[in-house]
Design an enzyme around this catalytic site. Structure first.
Site, PDB file in Angstrom:
ATOM      1  N   ASP A   1     -52.725 -26.385 -87.308  1.00  0.00           N
ATOM      2  CA  ASP A   1     -53.940 -27.112 -87.685  1.00  0.00           C
ATOM      3  C   ASP A   1     -55.114 -26.370 -87.054  1.00  0.00           C
ATOM      4  O   ASP A   1     -55.218 -26.312 -85.826  1.00  0.00           O
ATOM      5  CB  ASP A   1     -53.846 -28.544 -87.132  1.00  0.00           C
ATOM      6  CG  ASP A   1     -55.142 -29.325 -87.313  1.00  0.00           C
ATOM      7  OD1 ASP A   1     -56.119 -28.771 -87.849  1.00  0.00           O
ATOM      8  OD2 ASP A   1     -55.160 -30.499 -86.899  1.00  0.00           O
TER       9      ASP A   1
ATOM     10  N   TYR B   1     -53.223 -34.069 -74.374  1.00  0.00           N
ATOM     11  CA  TYR B   1     -53.090 -34.265 -75.824  1.00  0.00           C
ATOM     12  C   TYR B   1     -54.103 -33.425 -76.580  1.00  0.00           C
ATOM     13  O   TYR B   1     -55.308 -33.540 -76.368  1.00  0.00           O
ATOM     14  CB  TYR B   1     -53.289 -35.738 -76.179  1.00  0.00           C
ATOM     15  CG  TYR B   1     -53.103 -36.002 -77.657  1.00  0.00           C
ATOM     16  CD1 TYR B   1     -51.835 -35.999 -78.218  1.00  0.00           C
ATOM     17  CD2 TYR B   1     -54.187 -36.236 -78.488  1.00  0.00           C
ATOM     18  CE1 TYR B   1     -51.642 -36.218 -79.570  1.00  0.00           C
ATOM     19  CE2 TYR B   1     -54.015 -36.464 -79.849  1.00  0.00           C
ATOM     20  CZ  TYR B   1     -52.730 -36.454 -80.376  1.00  0.00           C
ATOM     21  OH  TYR B   1     -52.551 -36.674 -81.709  1.00  0.00           O
TER      22      TYR B   1
ATOM     23  N   LYS C   1     -51.012 -33.646 -82.701  1.00  0.00           N
ATOM     24  CA  LYS C   1     -49.600 -33.992 -82.769  1.00  0.00           C
ATOM     25  C   LYS C   1     -48.769 -32.754 -83.079  1.00  0.00           C
ATOM     26  O   LYS C   1     -49.283 -31.759 -83.567  1.00  0.00           O
ATOM     27  CB  LYS C   1     -49.419 -35.094 -83.819  1.00  0.00           C
ATOM     28  CG  LYS C   1     -48.276 -36.018 -83.544  1.00  0.00           C
ATOM     29  CD  LYS C   1     -48.296 -36.665 -82.167  1.00  0.00           C
ATOM     30  CE  LYS C   1     -46.993 -37.406 -81.893  1.00  0.00           C
ATOM     31  NZ  LYS C   1     -46.831 -37.774 -80.493  1.00  0.00           N
TER      32      LYS C   1
HETATM   33  P1  13P Z   1     -53.116 -33.762 -85.910  1.00  0.00           P
HETATM   34  O1  13P Z   1     -52.196 -33.140 -84.896  1.00  0.00           O
HETATM   35  O2  13P Z   1     -52.584 -33.695 -87.287  1.00  0.00           O
HETATM   36  O3  13P Z   1     -54.502 -33.183 -85.798  1.00  0.00           O
HETATM   37  O4  13P Z   1     -53.210 -35.317 -85.644  1.00  0.00           O
HETATM   38  C1  13P Z   1     -53.607 -35.766 -84.441  1.00  0.00           C
HETATM   39  C2  13P Z   1     -53.990 -37.176 -84.318  1.00  0.00           C
HETATM   40  O5  13P Z   1     -54.197 -37.582 -83.200  1.00  0.00           O
HETATM   41  C3  13P Z   1     -54.148 -38.079 -85.439  1.00  0.00           C
HETATM   42  O6  13P Z   1     -54.850 -39.220 -85.045  1.00  0.00           O
HETATM   43 MG    MG Z   2     -55.504 -32.271 -86.882  1.00  0.00          MG
HETATM   44 MG    MG Z   3     -51.766 -32.042 -88.170  1.00  0.00          MG
END
Ligand code: 13P
Ligand code: MG
Ligand code: MG
Length: 375
Positions: free
Chosen positions: A11, A235, A238
């Site tokens: 991403d 964090y 994801k």
């Molecule tokens: P991504 O890893 O797809 O950017 O998603 C992260 C997230 O926290 C969604 O709320």
């Molecule tokens: Mg994302």
């Molecule tokens: Mg993502």
């Protein structure tokens, strides 16, 4: 000859929030793939997105974990990041967690799955067909249940009863919480199926790293099981895993592999990576704009020509009305779960809360607790 399939996904920016990359970013990735193919680094390549993640699917002869291939992918993501920055997109460069990885990008942010195999189009693989799974908004163990069912449970894969598969498959499981590095164990199904399940039930800590045919000692599947959280220490987004799964013949057939996704099983992920929500199968190039921010999974299929080129086209397994029913079911399950908001299993437990801010909030309150009678 030996062929390697590499799928590397990241991403690096998205439009209007964490929804999808821009067409310019995707075009830049396609141009890079075309250049690398002309230059002879790649035999073939394909670009798609699942939610806000760009996936590069590549065939080549360099082997797994090879620096030039990984650096190529990294530089392609850097180019897409520049475009995301120039247009003010959300999360530009989000998954590029280190300044410049020296070789392999595994552990640097992007999700990586790779399989090298002998490609002769002779027995036991007179045809080479494979699938690429790409998931967005979910944790690294999202494939634990469906891949276990596809490779170890005859209720889903009746093909396991055939002579080519009856010896079963070997699962390499990774402990994603070991700070010392990639720590794995190999367990044989069917004999140790319950032991495998005992690990794979914990989607946040244990993940399938690879699956092997015990009859042919061939790698059937590779998964990018790793936790971004453990890499970045905080964090950053994801884990959104990818997987390559070879199918047919000595391996399960496509339907035996994808039917477990009809469960739309609950996985960790969703909003702020901190909820439990159903995994919804979607066509490739689907943005995350639906209910709350449901975890999504896409599934591409390719065949490989003798020289390692992909078939002239691809198949998009979840782009079929049969899956509309599952998508509705996923949304019903999501509405059920969302109806209890933040309570209990609707959100991940404290230890797994990905979004550090939630923990800061609780941590601040813990400091205000007093033992009864101490004041
Ligand atoms: P991504 O890893 O797809 O950017 O998603 C992260 C997230 O926290 C969604 O709320
Ligand atoms: Mg994302
Ligand atoms: Mg993502």
């Amino acid at each position: 000859m030996k062929i390697t399939l590499s799928v590397i996904k990241a991403d690096v920016g998205s439009i209007g929030g964490h929804t999808k990359p821009s067409e310019r970013m995707l075009q830049a990735a396609r141009d890079e793939i075309a250049g690398a193919t002309d230059a002879g680094l790649l035999i073939d390549g394909f670009v798609s997105h699942t939610g806000d993640d760009i996936a590069l699917v590549m065939s080549h002869t360099r082997g797994e974990g090879e620096t030039e291939i990984h650096q190529f992918a990294w530089n392609t993501f850097l180019k897409a990041t520049d475009i995301a920055r120039a247009y003010g997109l959300y999360g530009a460069g989000q998954d590029l967690l280190v300044d410049a990885p020296s070789g392999n990008v595994r552990g640097a942010g992007p999700a990586v799955a790779e399989i090298e195999f002998e490609h002769s189009l002779e027995k036991p693989r007179p045809a080479e067909s494979f699938m690429v799974l790409a998931a967005d908004k979910c944790g690294p163990g999202a494939y634990n249940l469906p891949l276990f069912l596809g490779f170890a449970d005859p209720m889903y894969c009746a093909g396991l009863m055939l002579p080519q598969m009856i010896k079963g498959f070997r699962f390499r499981v990774i402990d994603m919480d070991n700070p010392k590095g990639d720590s794995t164990v190999e367990l044989d199904a069917p004999e140790e199926a319950y032991h495998i399940a005992a690990l794979l039930r914990d989607n946040e800590r244990f993940g399938i790293d690879a699956i092997f045919s015990r009859t042919h000692e061939a790698k059937a599947a590779a998964v990018s099981a790793q936790r971004l959280h453990s890499i970045a220490g905080t964090y950053t987004g994801k884990d959104d895993p990818v997987a390559i799964v070879r199918n047919q013949g000595i391996f399960p057939a496509p339907e035996e592999l994808i039917s477990p996704f009809a469960k739309a099983h609950y996985v960790g992920g969703d909003a702020r990576g901190s909820h439990n929500m159903p995994l919804m199968p979607v066509p490739i190039n689907t943005p995350v704009t639906g209910l709350y921010c449901l975890p999504l999974v896409s599934c591409l299929g390719f065949s490989l020509a003798k020289d390692g080129h992909f078939s002239e086209s691809h198949v998009d397994f979840f782009d079929n009305p049969a899956w509309d029913e599952v998508r509705l079911q996923a949304q019903r399950k999501a509405i059920e779960m969302r109806s209890q908001g933040w309570s209990g299993p609707a959100m991940l437990p404290y230890s797994e809360l990905e979004y550090g801010g939630f923990r800061d909030t609780v941590g601040g309150l813990l400091a205000r607790f007093e033992l009864k009678g101490s004041g």
